[in-house]
Scaffold this motif. Structure first.
Motif, PDB file in Angstrom:
ATOM      1  N   PRO A 174       0.803  -1.229   0.000  1.00  7.01           N
ATOM      2  CA  PRO A 174       0.000   0.000   0.000  1.00  7.01           C
ATOM      3  C   PRO A 174       0.831   1.271   0.000  1.00  7.01           C
ATOM      4  CG  PRO A 174      -0.034  -1.055   2.169  1.00  7.01           C
ATOM      5  CD  PRO A 174       0.637  -2.010   1.237  1.00  7.01           C
ATOM      6  N   THR A 175       2.053   1.193   0.503  1.00  2.71           N
ATOM      7  CA  THR A 175       2.916   2.375   0.498  1.00  2.71           C
ATOM      8  C   THR A 175       3.355   2.725  -0.913  1.00  2.71           C
ATOM      9  OG1 THR A 175       3.724   1.845   2.719  1.00  2.71           O
ATOM     10  CG2 THR A 175       5.030   3.388   1.405  1.00  2.71           C
ATOM     11  N   LEU A 176       3.755   1.704  -1.686  1.00  5.64           N
ATOM     12  CA  LEU A 176       4.175   1.941  -3.064  1.00  5.64           C
ATOM     13  C   LEU A 176       3.035   2.478  -3.922  1.00  5.64           C
ATOM     14  CD1 LEU A 176       6.460  -1.144  -3.834  1.00  5.64           C
ATOM     15  CD2 LEU A 176       7.159   1.239  -3.565  1.00  5.64           C
ATOM     16  N   VAL A 177       1.824   2.025  -3.647  1.00  8.19           N
ATOM     17  CA  VAL A 177       0.652   2.443  -4.431  1.00  8.19           C
ATOM     18  C   VAL A 177       0.505   3.967  -4.413  1.00  8.19           C
ATOM     19  CG1 VAL A 177      -1.866   2.397  -4.480  1.00  8.19           C
ATOM     20  CG2 VAL A 177      -0.577   0.276  -4.186  1.00  8.19           C
ATOM     21  N   LYS A 178       0.847   4.592  -3.292  1.00  5.45           N
ATOM     22  CA  LYS A 178       0.701   6.042  -3.173  1.00  5.45           C
ATOM     23  C   LYS A 178       1.584   6.803  -4.144  1.00  5.45           C
ATOM     24  CE  LYS A 178      -0.380   5.767   1.780  1.00  5.45           C
ATOM     25  NZ  LYS A 178       0.041   6.180   3.147  1.00  5.45           N
ATOM     26  N   PHE A 179       2.641   6.150  -4.626  1.00 10.40           N
ATOM     27  CA  PHE A 179       3.592   6.842  -5.489  1.00 10.40           C
ATOM     28  C   PHE A 179       3.362   6.579  -6.972  1.00 10.40           C
ATOM     29  CE2 PHE A 179       5.707   6.254  -1.384  1.00 10.40           C
ATOM     30  CZ  PHE A 179       6.037   7.566  -1.095  1.00 10.40           C
ATOM     31  N   ASN A 180       2.230   5.979  -7.306  1.00 11.41           N
ATOM     32  CA  ASN A 180       1.921   5.812  -8.729  1.00 11.41           C
ATOM     33  C   ASN A 180       1.547   7.165  -9.327  1.00 11.41           C
ATOM     34  OD1 ASN A 180      -0.173   5.180 -11.077  1.00 11.41           O
ATOM     35  ND2 ASN A 180       1.202   3.453 -10.858  1.00 11.41           N
ATOM     36  N   PRO A 181       2.193   7.576 -10.406  1.00  6.91           N
ATOM     37  CA  PRO A 181       1.937   8.911 -10.951  1.00  6.91           C
ATOM     38  C   PRO A 181       0.571   9.083 -11.596  1.00  6.91           C
ATOM     39  CG  PRO A 181       3.434   7.683 -12.361  1.00  6.91           C
ATOM     40  CD  PRO A 181       3.251   6.857 -11.126  1.00  6.91           C
ATOM     41  N   VAL A 182      -0.138   7.983 -11.860  1.00  8.22           N
ATOM     42  CA  VAL A 182      -1.434   8.075 -12.520  1.00  8.22           C
ATOM     43  C   VAL A 182      -2.589   7.960 -11.520  1.00  8.22           C
ATOM     44  CG1 VAL A 182      -2.934   7.086 -14.292  1.00  8.22           C
ATOM     45  CG2 VAL A 182      -0.457   7.122 -14.631  1.00  8.22           C
TER      46      VAL A 182
ATOM     47  N   TRP B 287      -1.893  12.376  -5.457  1.00  6.05           N
ATOM     48  CA  TRP B 287      -1.478  13.482  -6.315  1.00  6.05           C
ATOM     49  C   TRP B 287      -0.551  14.454  -5.584  1.00  6.05           C
ATOM     50  CZ3 TRP B 287      -2.459  18.569  -5.124  1.00  6.05           C
ATOM     51  CH2 TRP B 287      -3.471  18.821  -4.191  1.00  6.05           C
ATOM     52  N   ILE B 288      -0.638  14.500  -4.255  1.00  2.00           N
ATOM     53  CA  ILE B 288       0.254  15.380  -3.502  1.00  2.00           C
ATOM     54  C   ILE B 288       1.693  14.873  -3.595  1.00  2.00           C
ATOM     55  CG2 ILE B 288       0.821  16.279  -1.217  1.00  2.00           C
ATOM     56  CD1 ILE B 288      -2.126  16.225  -0.540  1.00  2.00           C
ATOM     57  N   ALA B 289       1.882  13.556  -3.463  1.00  2.00           N
ATOM     58  CA  ALA B 289       3.218  12.975  -3.605  1.00  2.00           C
ATOM     59  C   ALA B 289       3.758  13.228  -5.005  1.00  2.00           C
ATOM     60  CB  ALA B 289       3.173  11.481  -3.312  1.00  2.00           C
ATOM     61  N   PHE B 290       2.906  13.072  -6.009  1.00  2.00           N
ATOM     62  CA  PHE B 290       3.307  13.328  -7.397  1.00  2.00           C
ATOM     63  C   PHE B 290       3.714  14.785  -7.576  1.00  2.00           C
ATOM     64  CE2 PHE B 290       1.845  14.867 -11.591  1.00  2.00           C
ATOM     65  CZ  PHE B 290       2.739  14.200 -12.394  1.00  2.00           C
TER      66      PHE B 290
END
Length: 261
Positions: free
Chosen positions: A219-227, A231-234
């Motif tokens: 679930p942590t990696l999922v937050k960093f998907n650019p699509v 969106w804040i992490a992106f």
């Protein structure tokens, strides 16, 4: 009339930010007629990619019926665009080292090799983004491997650039003060560039496909998907970091590194 979602609004802001950068860098490229190292040229290419990527994403959201090719192109440019930014770093390092380490044939060869590595990362990331889409639907696994290898190449190049910065500082007493100012700017930009590279690694492992549908079980990696991720992490780890690096490069290579009598 269709309205833009959060990513579309970010893309619109991205265009507004990078259009002036495109204009400024192309002026610098033609003004110096390629007499200096290629930092400004690749910064121009990078900013042009960001403008094109934002325009493609907005077009994909606004045009009906939706055209999947617009989204694919935008997502591919998002990942591959990191390459020219890294290569521009090589060019500015060469500019900072004029009359010192840049005159060393071995250093020049090493910088050219670094540039080839960056171009290889762009090629891998681009091919990986295309494979697995409707262009080649049966090669999704190969596309995934290529995207992750491309992200790894970018991270490896970042480590090499970090070492190159350390080596450049060993010549600080032989450099003119205005070239040391440029090197200071490049060094200050390194942590921001590192965050952007780290986001690229996380994004590559966040999903098995380009569209963020087959997400990682983590679930942590999922937050960093650019699509489909946060969106804040992106925004913070990708776009803002890139813009900070771009701004530092432009300031340190023009205003801060000017000669003063």
């Amino acid at each position: 009339m269709l309205s833009l979602d959060v990513k579309g609004k970010i893309a619109a802001a991205q265009i507004a930010i990078y259009v002036p950068v495109v204009a400024f860098t192309i002026i610098l490229v033609f003004r110096y007629a390629f007499r200096r190292d290629g930092g400004w040229l690749f910064l121009f290419i990078f900013s042009s990619i960001r403008v094109a990527g934002g325009a493609l994403l907005i077009a994909g959201e606004m045009i009906q019926p939706s055209n999947i090719d617009l989204f694919i192109s935008s997502y591919v440019l998002q990942g591959a665009g990191l390459g020219p930014l890294l290569i521009s770093t090589i060019g500015f390092l060469g500019l900072a080292g004029q009359n010192t380490y840049s005159e060393n044939t071995r250093v020049s060869v090493i910088f050219r090799i670094y540039g080839i590595i960056g171009l290889a990362g762009v090629g891998l990331t681009t091919a990986g983004g295309v494979l697995g889409t409707h262009v080649s639907p049966d090669q999704g696994h190969i596309g995934l491997i290529l995207r992750r290898v491309g992200a790894g190449v970018f991270s490896g190049l970042y480590v090499l650039l970090l070492l190159a910065h350390i080596g450049a500082w060993t010549y600080r007493f032989q450099m003119r003060y205005y070239r040391r100012k440029l090197l200071w700017g490049l060094t200050i930009a390194l942590p921001f560039l590192g965050v952007r590279v780290a986001y690229g690694i996380l994004a590559a492992w966040s999903s098995s496909d380009l569209f963020g549908v087959e997400l990682s079980p983590n679930p942590t990696l999922v937050k960093f998907n650019p699509v489909t991720g946060d969106w804040i992490a992106f925004l913070v780890m990708s776009l803002i970091m890139e813009f900070v690096v771009t701004t530092i490069y432009l300031l340190s290579s023009t205003i801060l590194s000017r000669r003063h009598k």
